[in-house]
Write a protein that holds these residues in place. Structure first.
Motif, mmCIF file in Angstrom:
data_model
loop_
_atom_site.group_PDB
_atom_site.id
_atom_site.type_symbol
_atom_site.label_atom_id
_atom_site.label_comp_id
_atom_site.label_asym_id
_atom_site.label_seq_id
_atom_site.Cartn_x
_atom_site.Cartn_y
_atom_site.Cartn_z
ATOM 1 N N PRO A 221 0.355 2.909 3.127
ATOM 2 C CA PRO A 221 2.191 3.477 4.228
ATOM 3 C C PRO A 221 1.570 4.637 4.015
ATOM 4 O O PRO A 221 0.776 5.494 2.876
ATOM 5 C CB PRO A 221 2.619 2.781 3.271
ATOM 6 N N ARG A 222 2.249 6.020 4.388
ATOM 7 C CA ARG A 222 2.439 6.894 4.265
ATOM 8 C C ARG A 222 3.758 7.161 3.191
ATOM 9 O O ARG A 222 3.971 6.258 2.412
ATOM 10 C CB ARG A 222 3.226 7.573 5.100
ATOM 11 N N GLN B 186 12.023 6.505 2.115
ATOM 12 C CA GLN B 186 11.076 5.127 1.515
ATOM 13 C C GLN B 186 12.651 4.319 1.640
ATOM 14 O O GLN B 186 12.028 3.213 1.182
ATOM 15 C CB GLN B 186 10.905 5.795 -0.425
ATOM 16 N N GLU B 187 13.503 5.093 1.479
ATOM 17 C CA GLU B 187 14.437 3.852 1.204
ATOM 18 C C GLU B 187 15.263 3.017 2.367
ATOM 19 O O GLU B 187 14.991 2.306 2.427
ATOM 20 C CB GLU B 187 15.725 4.526 0.635
ATOM 21 N N THR B 188 14.552 3.775 3.931
ATOM 22 C CA THR B 188 14.556 3.271 4.853
ATOM 23 C C THR B 188 13.592 2.515 5.408
ATOM 24 O O THR B 188 13.457 1.283 6.115
ATOM 25 C CB THR B 188 14.708 4.405 5.730
ATOM 26 N N GLY B 189 12.156 2.472 3.964
ATOM 27 C CA GLY B 189 11.368 2.061 5.030
ATOM 28 C C GLY B 189 10.416 2.761 6.153
ATOM 29 O O GLY B 189 8.955 1.657 6.846
ATOM 30 N N TYR B 190 10.603 3.752 6.374
ATOM 31 C CA TYR B 190 10.895 4.228 7.738
ATOM 32 C C TYR B 190 9.203 5.221 7.508
ATOM 33 O O TYR B 190 9.715 6.540 7.827
ATOM 34 C CB TYR B 190 11.758 4.865 8.806
ATOM 35 N N THR B 191 8.385 4.728 6.810
ATOM 36 C CA THR B 191 7.425 5.559 6.834
ATOM 37 C C THR B 191 6.250 6.590 7.219
ATOM 38 O O THR B 191 5.424 7.087 6.654
ATOM 39 C CB THR B 191 6.881 5.155 4.780
ATOM 40 N N GLY B 192 5.977 4.616 7.835
ATOM 41 C CA GLY B 192 4.606 4.975 8.645
ATOM 42 C C GLY B 192 3.547 5.254 8.030
ATOM 43 O O GLY B 192 3.599 4.675 6.788
ATOM 44 N N TRP B 193 2.015 5.388 9.609
ATOM 45 C CA TRP B 193 0.772 4.539 7.584
ATOM 46 C C TRP B 193 -0.290 5.852 8.045
ATOM 47 O O TRP B 193 -0.107 6.082 8.869
ATOM 48 C CB TRP B 193 0.680 3.370 8.176
ATOM 49 N N TYR B 194 -1.229 5.145 7.240
ATOM 50 C CA TYR B 194 -2.126 5.743 7.729
ATOM 51 C C TYR B 194 -3.032 5.007 7.844
ATOM 52 O O TYR B 194 -3.736 3.877 7.633
ATOM 53 C CB TYR B 194 -2.755 6.764 6.409
ATOM 54 N N LEU B 195 -4.453 6.088 9.062
ATOM 55 C CA LEU B 195 -5.385 5.241 9.137
ATOM 56 C C LEU B 195 -7.011 5.480 8.810
ATOM 57 O O LEU B 195 -6.772 6.922 8.784
ATOM 58 C CB LEU B 195 -5.704 5.212 10.921
ATOM 59 N N ILE C 172 3.072 -3.136 6.564
ATOM 60 C CA ILE C 172 3.455 -2.096 5.820
ATOM 61 C C ILE C 172 4.881 -2.589 4.602
ATOM 62 O O ILE C 172 5.126 -1.996 4.280
ATOM 63 C CB ILE C 172 3.691 -1.042 6.908
ATOM 64 N N GLN C 173 5.752 -2.952 5.854
ATOM 65 C CA GLN C 173 6.896 -2.772 5.068
ATOM 66 C C GLN C 173 6.543 -3.402 3.855
ATOM 67 O O GLN C 173 7.769 -3.690 3.052
ATOM 68 C CB GLN C 173 8.275 -4.143 6.538
ATOM 69 N N ARG C 174 5.738 -5.395 4.122
ATOM 70 C CA ARG C 174 6.285 -5.808 2.786
ATOM 71 C C ARG C 174 5.406 -5.211 2.180
ATOM 72 O O ARG C 174 5.925 -4.923 0.313
ATOM 73 C CB ARG C 174 4.925 -6.860 2.831
ATOM 74 N N VAL C 175 4.728 -3.787 2.131
ATOM 75 C CA VAL C 175 4.269 -2.932 0.884
ATOM 76 C C VAL C 175 4.798 -2.189 0.471
ATOM 77 O O VAL C 175 4.615 -1.724 -1.098
ATOM 78 C CB VAL C 175 2.905 -2.592 1.592
ATOM 79 N N ASN C 176 5.506 -1.673 1.240
ATOM 80 C CA ASN C 176 6.813 -0.259 1.086
ATOM 81 C C ASN C 176 7.943 -1.327 -0.140
ATOM 82 O O ASN C 176 8.340 -0.889 -0.736
ATOM 83 C CB ASN C 176 6.906 -0.094 1.828
ATOM 84 N N GLN C 177 8.290 -2.594 0.369
ATOM 85 C CA GLN C 177 8.626 -2.782 -0.456
ATOM 86 C C GLN C 177 8.797 -3.590 -1.821
ATOM 87 O O GLN C 177 8.934 -3.160 -2.767
ATOM 88 C CB GLN C 177 9.015 -4.205 0.031
ATOM 89 N N LEU C 178 7.272 -3.827 -1.546
ATOM 90 C CA LEU C 178 6.531 -4.096 -3.401
ATOM 91 C C LEU C 178 6.732 -2.814 -4.264
ATOM 92 O O LEU C 178 6.452 -2.473 -5.263
ATOM 93 C CB LEU C 178 5.219 -4.840 -3.206
ATOM 94 N N ARG C 179 5.888 -1.858 -2.904
ATOM 95 C CA ARG C 179 5.657 -0.183 -4.532
ATOM 96 C C ARG C 179 7.324 -0.066 -4.478
ATOM 97 O O ARG C 179 7.199 0.931 -5.863
ATOM 98 C CB ARG C 179 5.277 0.848 -3.053
ATOM 99 N N ALA D 76 -9.015 -4.566 1.578
ATOM 100 C CA ALA D 76 -8.945 -3.098 2.902
ATOM 101 C C ALA D 76 -7.552 -2.124 2.477
ATOM 102 O O ALA D 76 -7.726 -1.152 3.599
ATOM 103 C CB ALA D 76 -8.203 -3.731 4.138
ATOM 104 N N LEU D 77 -6.665 -1.972 1.149
ATOM 105 C CA LEU D 77 -5.494 -1.293 0.980
ATOM 106 C C LEU D 77 -6.752 0.323 0.606
ATOM 107 O O LEU D 77 -7.674 -0.106 -0.486
ATOM 108 C CB LEU D 77 -4.651 -1.903 0.178
#
Length: 234
Positions: free
Chosen positions: A122-123, A143-152, A178-185, A203-204
């Motif tokens: 995630p970004r 961060q709170e919304t989870g609307y982070t985007g991501w990297y490639l 990405i949503q799940r990873v953000n929640q855990l972070r 892969a992370l």
């Protein structure tokens, strides 16, 4: 939010580092201001031609070669911030249609034009996004919304351009959206078992794996952030 259309690149953007801010205040350098790309552009191992980062410790490099942000989030931010925001305004390289954090997973491999890319992390929104739009809590809100985007990361270089389909070729980790990873972070930081599993996910990106190793070991969120060199937020 669920993607409703076939994934495609809505727009591509590049920008080189520049000095920003009011000269009467403390100036700052960033490549967050980007301009749209017309026509094909070469995607290399670390960035699109014409793109660059000012802070190479926290931005850019092979694990963060392309920053992706969903087109679908912009109406929300326009309303919440009272600003007319659109593609590229969050500093992303690729504004994507038909994908979001709930529909993309760590390790996903996509064919885009001549290139082959893989979702790496995630970004992590930092203070520069907040400063650009003069909203001190914007990074926290992202961060709170989870609307982070991501990297490639780039597995095969080649030409890409706006309008191209983003075709899924492989999904080795459907459990790690990405949503799940953000929640855990950011929210479920006491879930040590999930943190342990993510720390073992090849892969992370290494930076995020190290963060989850420390969370799995029981370090606090703030301590893990400090020790792994995460960019500060306002």
């Amino acid at each position: 939010m669920t993607a409703e259309t076939s994934p495609a690149i809505h727009a591509l953007h590049v920008g080189l580092p520049q000095t920003l801010g009011d000269p009467s205040r403390q100036p700052w350098r960033s490549g967050i201001v980007k301009a749209p790309v017309a026509g094909p552009v070469h995607l290399g191992e670390t960035n699109l031609d014409g793109d660059g980062q000012a802070d190479l410790r926290h931005h850019g490099g092979p694990e963060k070669a392309v920053c992706v942000y969903p087109l679908a989030h912009y109406p929300y931010w326009t309303e919440r911030l009272g600003l007319a925001l659109g593609p590229g305004d969050f500093g992303e390289n690729a504004t994507i249609a038909g994908q979001d954090e709930a529909s993309v997973c760590i390790g996903d491999v996509f064919v885009v034009g001549e290139a082959l890319v893989q979702v790496s992390q995630p970004r992590s929104p930092c203070w520069k996004l907040a400063r650009r739009w003069d909203r001190k809590k914007l990074a926290l809100w992202v961060q709170e919304t989870g609307y982070t985007g991501w990297y490639l990361r780039v597995l095969r270089t080649g030409r890409v351009e706006a309008g191209l389909a983003v075709v899924l070729g492989e999904r080795p980790h459907p459990e790690w959206t990405i949503q799940r990873v953000n929640q855990l972070r950011y929210r479920q930081v006491d879930d040590r078992e999930a943190a342990r599993q993510l720390a073992a996910c090849q892969a992370l990106s290494e930076g995020w794996r190290e963060r989850f190793r420390r969370l799995a070991a029981g370090q606090s969120h703030d301590e893990a952030a400090r020790l792994t060199g995460t960019p500060r937020t306002p």
